[in-house]
Structures are given as structure tokens and as C-alpha cells.
Design a protein around this motif. Structure first.
Motif, PDB file in Angstrom:
ATOM      1  N   LEU A  32       0.854  -1.084  -0.062  1.00  0.00           N
ATOM      2  CA  LEU A  32      -0.078   0.183   0.029  1.00  0.00           C
ATOM      3  C   LEU A  32       0.877   1.536  -0.238  1.00  0.00           C
ATOM      4  N   ARG A  33       1.851   1.256   0.996  1.00  0.00           N
ATOM      5  CA  ARG A  33       2.961   2.418   0.898  1.00  0.00           C
ATOM      6  C   ARG A  33       3.596   2.806  -0.458  1.00  0.00           C
ATOM      7  N   ALA A  34       3.975   1.526  -1.099  1.00  0.00           N
ATOM      8  CA  ALA A  34       4.616   1.594  -2.348  1.00  0.00           C
ATOM      9  C   ALA A  34       3.710   2.120  -3.510  1.00  0.00           C
ATOM     10  N   TYR A  35       2.424   1.857  -3.352  1.00  0.00           N
ATOM     11  CA  TYR A  35       1.492   1.927  -4.220  1.00  0.00           C
ATOM     12  C   TYR A  35       1.097   3.744  -4.243  1.00  0.00           C
ATOM     13  N   GLU A  36       1.036   4.294  -2.848  1.00  0.00           N
ATOM     14  CA  GLU A  36       0.893   5.514  -2.701  1.00  0.00           C
ATOM     15  C   GLU A  36       2.080   6.179  -3.208  1.00  0.00           C
ATOM     16  N   THR A  37       3.331   5.703  -2.878  1.00  0.00           N
ATOM     17  CA  THR A  37       4.477   6.557  -3.289  1.00  0.00           C
ATOM     18  C   THR A  37       4.330   6.717  -4.829  1.00  0.00           C
ATOM     19  N   ASN A  38       4.315   5.760  -5.652  1.00  0.00           N
ATOM     20  CA  ASN A  38       4.071   5.922  -6.890  1.00  0.00           C
ATOM     21  C   ASN A  38       3.009   6.706  -7.561  1.00  0.00           C
ATOM     22  N   GLN A  39       1.927   6.830  -6.809  1.00  0.00           N
ATOM     23  CA  GLN A  39       0.771   7.601  -7.054  1.00  0.00           C
ATOM     24  C   GLN A  39       1.160   9.104  -7.000  1.00  0.00           C
ATOM     25  N   LYS A  40       2.021   9.339  -5.754  1.00  0.00           N
ATOM     26  CA  LYS A  40       2.538  10.744  -5.712  1.00  0.00           C
ATOM     27  C   LYS A  40       3.385  11.316  -6.848  1.00  0.00           C
ATOM     28  N   VAL A  41       4.404  10.453  -7.313  1.00  0.00           N
ATOM     29  CA  VAL A  41       5.190  10.449  -8.522  1.00  0.00           C
ATOM     30  C   VAL A  41       4.420  11.031  -9.497  1.00  0.00           C
ATOM     31  N   ILE A  42       3.476  10.322  -9.858  1.00  0.00           N
ATOM     32  CA  ILE A  42       2.598  10.442 -11.103  1.00  0.00           C
ATOM     33  C   ILE A  42       1.763  11.924 -10.983  1.00  0.00           C
ATOM     34  N   GLN A  43       1.315  11.997  -9.722  1.00  0.00           N
ATOM     35  CA  GLN A  43       0.698  13.416  -9.385  1.00  0.00           C
ATOM     36  C   GLN A  43       1.653  14.761  -9.888  1.00  0.00           C
ATOM     37  N   PHE A  44       3.001  14.464  -9.354  1.00  0.00           N
ATOM     38  CA  PHE A  44       4.136  15.297  -9.551  1.00  0.00           C
ATOM     39  C   PHE A  44       4.404  15.730 -11.139  1.00  0.00           C
ATOM     40  N   TYR A  45       4.272  14.337 -11.791  1.00  0.00           N
ATOM     41  CA  TYR A  45       4.600  14.608 -13.168  1.00  0.00           C
ATOM     42  C   TYR A  45       3.561  15.302 -13.929  1.00  0.00           C
ATOM     43  N   ASP A  46       2.301  15.069 -13.419  1.00  0.00           N
ATOM     44  CA  ASP A  46       1.157  15.623 -14.021  1.00  0.00           C
ATOM     45  C   ASP A  46       1.234  17.008 -13.734  1.00  0.00           C
ATOM     46  N   LYS A  47       1.528  17.613 -12.725  1.00  0.00           N
ATOM     47  CA  LYS A  47       1.522  19.155 -12.450  1.00  0.00           C
ATOM     48  C   LYS A  47       2.735  19.589 -13.285  1.00  0.00           C
ATOM     49  N   SER A  48       3.887  19.074 -13.366  1.00  0.00           N
ATOM     50  CA  SER A  48       4.823  19.498 -13.997  1.00  0.00           C
ATOM     51  C   SER A  48       4.526  19.753 -15.601  1.00  0.00           C
ATOM     52  N   LEU A  49       4.008  18.536 -16.167  1.00  0.00           N
ATOM     53  CA  LEU A  49       3.426  18.513 -17.534  1.00  0.00           C
ATOM     54  C   LEU A  49       2.449  19.623 -17.887  1.00  0.00           C
ATOM     55  N   GLU A  50       1.491  19.754 -16.737  1.00  0.00           N
ATOM     56  CA  GLU A  50       0.528  21.117 -16.986  1.00  0.00           C
ATOM     57  C   GLU A  50       1.190  22.361 -16.813  1.00  0.00           C
ATOM     58  N   LYS A  51       2.130  22.416 -16.149  1.00  0.00           N
ATOM     59  CA  LYS A  51       2.858  23.783 -15.955  1.00  0.00           C
ATOM     60  C   LYS A  51       3.802  23.895 -17.494  1.00  0.00           C
ATOM     61  N   ALA A  52       4.202  22.952 -18.011  1.00  0.00           N
ATOM     62  CA  ALA A  52       4.864  23.104 -19.060  1.00  0.00           C
ATOM     63  C   ALA A  52       4.123  23.666 -20.297  1.00  0.00           C
ATOM     64  N   ALA A  53       2.901  22.672 -20.316  1.00  0.00           N
ATOM     65  CA  ALA A  53       1.819  23.077 -21.531  1.00  0.00           C
ATOM     66  C   ALA A  53       1.203  24.514 -21.293  1.00  0.00           C
ATOM     67  N   ASN A  54       0.920  24.897 -19.836  1.00  0.00           N
ATOM     68  CA  ASN A  54      -0.066  26.194 -19.719  1.00  0.00           C
ATOM     69  C   ASN A  54       0.640  27.384 -19.502  1.00  0.00           C
ATOM     70  N   GLU A  55       2.088  27.304 -19.000  1.00  0.00           N
ATOM     71  CA  GLU A  55       2.833  28.363 -18.727  1.00  0.00           C
ATOM     72  C   GLU A  55       3.851  28.419 -19.715  1.00  0.00           C
ATOM     73  N   ILE A  56       4.975  27.595 -19.504  1.00  0.00           N
ATOM     74  CA  ILE A  56       6.078  27.738 -20.146  1.00  0.00           C
ATOM     75  C   ILE A  56       5.882  27.868 -21.832  1.00  0.00           C
ATOM     76  N   GLY A  57       4.759  26.974 -22.384  1.00  0.00           N
ATOM     77  CA  GLY A  57       4.327  26.975 -23.583  1.00  0.00           C
ATOM     78  C   GLY A  57       3.828  28.361 -24.166  1.00  0.00           C
ATOM     79  N   ARG A  58       3.177  28.994 -23.286  1.00  0.00           N
ATOM     80  CA  ARG A  58       2.583  30.258 -23.561  1.00  0.00           C
ATOM     81  C   ARG A  58       3.683  31.387 -23.749  1.00  0.00           C
ATOM     82  N   VAL A  59       4.871  31.311 -23.326  1.00  0.00           N
ATOM     83  CA  VAL A  59       5.884  31.936 -23.515  1.00  0.00           C
ATOM     84  C   VAL A  59       6.702  31.879 -24.699  1.00  0.00           C
TER      85      VAL A  59
END
Length: 291
Positions: free
Chosen positions: A264-291
Motif C-alpha cells: 500500500l505504501r509503495a502504491y501511494e508513493t508511485n501515485q504521488k510521483v504521477i501527481q508530480f509529473y502531472d503538475k509538471s506537464l500541466e505547467k509546461a503546457a499552460n505556462e512555459i508553452g505560452r511564453v
């Protein structure tokens, strides 16, 4: 960046399968003759990481190895002996088995590990043979089980708890003559009459040389793709039949709960990593890509 996303996703799938295996073990804590399953996890693929332009005379300096994901390769049963639980029922039977294999190099018995394997110095793997009750399904196929909770039909047929026919050493159906329900067996599996004398063949106890080749069919029943390496119990085998007992599940509840929490703990850790990558991709597409 996407490589890390895929790695985390593979980790979540693997931990989910690991979690499912452990919950199956916990659900069968009270199932007679149940053998614990363990999930085998392997990494893929293994990449050698090097640095270009390293030390003088060594243009490629090796940094180390990098694994880019994991997967649950298979679930392997652990065929260790389960504890015996006394029931007092004459139709309940348990197999106590500790079969040994002689090492031809040393002339001594092989020291099997907790999983029932012995690995020689040259890497050759030998498995501890295991003993099973021999039964037959409704289609006439031979099957194997450690669940000795038998029942006796009005016609005198000895059946498993799920209705499979119990076989004797001649691969014939065990049918009691006389009063049905009067079943007495000695430690070698021979059926006895009222005077304690053996009558007819013994209960069919098969010795499987490679138990890890067994395939689960459910309800504690196993099958083999090939009958090679299977024999009936012979004199001198360290196997005993106990009447009035059943073999309990070999699942360790404490270890299973630790394994469940770790998954369960390993599953939650990987889930947090995916959430981090999701936020990073969102910032790259919506903020950096706009510049």
C-alpha cells in the motif's frame, strides 16, 4: 520526463498485483491445505549508464545501472508444511511430509531453503518433492490436493469437500464396502477393517518432484501439464497420514499484514510521483508553452 511517468505507472500496477496476492492469502487463512502465494517482482529493462569523456584513456566512464520499471512476473506457491489442527472427524486427513533428496556430490540430503529449493554451486535448482492426495474430477482427469476434508457418499464413495473422487494407489476410486462412514486409515494411508487389518490398496498419495509446476484450479486443487515426475508414495518416504486432523493454511498472518502495508505504501508513493509529473506537464503546457 515521460519515462519517469511510465516507471511510476508500472510500479502502481505491480503493487496492485502484489496487494491482490496478499489479500488472497489472508482470505484463505482458514482454508484447509491452502498454500501461500508470493509475488515475484522483476525490473525491466536494465540499462547501463555511462558518461562520455570521463577519465583520460577511458572515453566512457561507467556510472552504474538504471532500471526503468518493474513488473509482477508471476505468483509462486510456498509449499511449506502447514500446522495440523485436530478435528476428531474420522473423514478428515492430513499429510505430514518432509521428503528429502540426496545430493550425489556429497552423499547427504540437500539442505532446502524456506521456499523448498536447493541451488547447487553450478546454479542447478532442485525442488523439495511434495506429497498430495490424488483425486479425480468429473471429467476423469487426475488432480492433486492437500485438503483432506473428505466426505463419504451413501454409496460409500470417498469424496473431497467439493465432490471430487478420492483415488487409491491403483488410481481407482476409493469405495468403502459395508457400513458407509466407517473409515479407518493407518499412518501409511491403508484402509483398515474393524480388526485393524489393511484391506485393499492405500489412499493414493502422489509425490510431485517439481511442485512449482503445479497449476491452481481453485478450491485447493492442482493440476499438472505433464505427469512426468509424479509417482505414488513408496516405502521409506518421510510422509505420514494423520486421521482426525486437517492441515491448516501455511499463511503467516503477521507477515501478510506487513506485506499488505508495504504494498500500500509503495502504491501511494508511485501515485504521488504521477501527481508530480502531472503538475509538471500541466505547467509546461499552460505556462512555459505560452511564453
Amino acid at each position: 520526463m515521460l519515462r519517469g511517468l511510465y516507471n511510476a505507472a508500472a510500479g502502481m500496477v505491480t503493487q496492485q498485483r502484489r496487494h491482490d496476492t496478499v489479500t488472497q492469502n489472508i482470505a484463505n487463512l482458514n482454508t484447509a491445505g491452502y498454500k501461500q502465494n508470493d509475488t515475484v517482482i522483476r525490473s525491466f529493462p536494465e540499462v547501463l549508464v555511462s558518461m562520455i569523456g570521463g577519465e583520460p584513456g577511458n572515453p566512457k566512464h561507467t556510472i552504474g545501472k538504471l532500471n526503468t520499471g518493474v513488473f509482477a512476473e508471476e505468483s509462486m506457491a510456498l509449499y511449506t508444511q502447514g500446522d495440523l489442527r485436530e478435528t476428531g472427524n474420522t473423514s478428515d486427513f492430513a499429510i505430514v511430509s518432509e521428503l528429502n533428496v540426496m545430493n550425489p556430490e556429497t552423499g547427504m540430503n540437500m539442505p532446502f531453503d524456506a521456499s523448498g529449493r536447493f541451488i547447487s554451486e553450478d546454479g542447478e535448482v532442485t525442488y523439495r518433492p511434495q506429497a498430495f492426495f490424488t483425486v479425480q474430477d468429473e471429467n476423469g482427469n487426475t488432480r492433486y490436493t492437500r485438503n483432506g476434508q473428505f466426505q463419504i457418499s451413501p454409496e460409500g464413495n470417498v469424496l473431497t469437500s467439493t465432490g471430487l473422487q478420492v483415488l487409491d494407489t491403483n488410481n481407482e476410486a476409493v469405495v468403502l464396502t459395508g457400513a458407509a462412514g466407517n473409515l479407518t486409515v493407518n499412518e501409511q494411508g491403508f484402509i483398515l477393517d474393524g480388526a485393524g487389518n489393511p484391506i485393499g490398496p492405500a489412499l493414493g498419495i502422489s509425490v510431485v518432484d517439481r511442485p512449482f509446476d503445479l497449476v491452481r484450479e481453485g478450491n485447493g486443487v492442482y493440476r499438472l501439464q505433464s505427469e512426468e515426475g509424479v509417482r505414488m508414495l513408496a516405502n521409506g518416504d518421510n510422509v505420514m497420514v494423520r486421521q482426525g486432523f486437517i492441515e491448516a493454511s501455511n499463511v503467516d498472518p503477521s507477515k501478510s499484514m506487513v506485506e499488505l502495508t508495504a504494498a500500500l505504501r509503495a502504491y501511494e508513493t508511485n501515485q504521488k510521483v504521477i501527481q508530480f509529473y502531472d503538475k509538471s506537464l500541466e505547467k509546461a503546457a499552460n505556462e512555459i508553452g505560452r511564453v
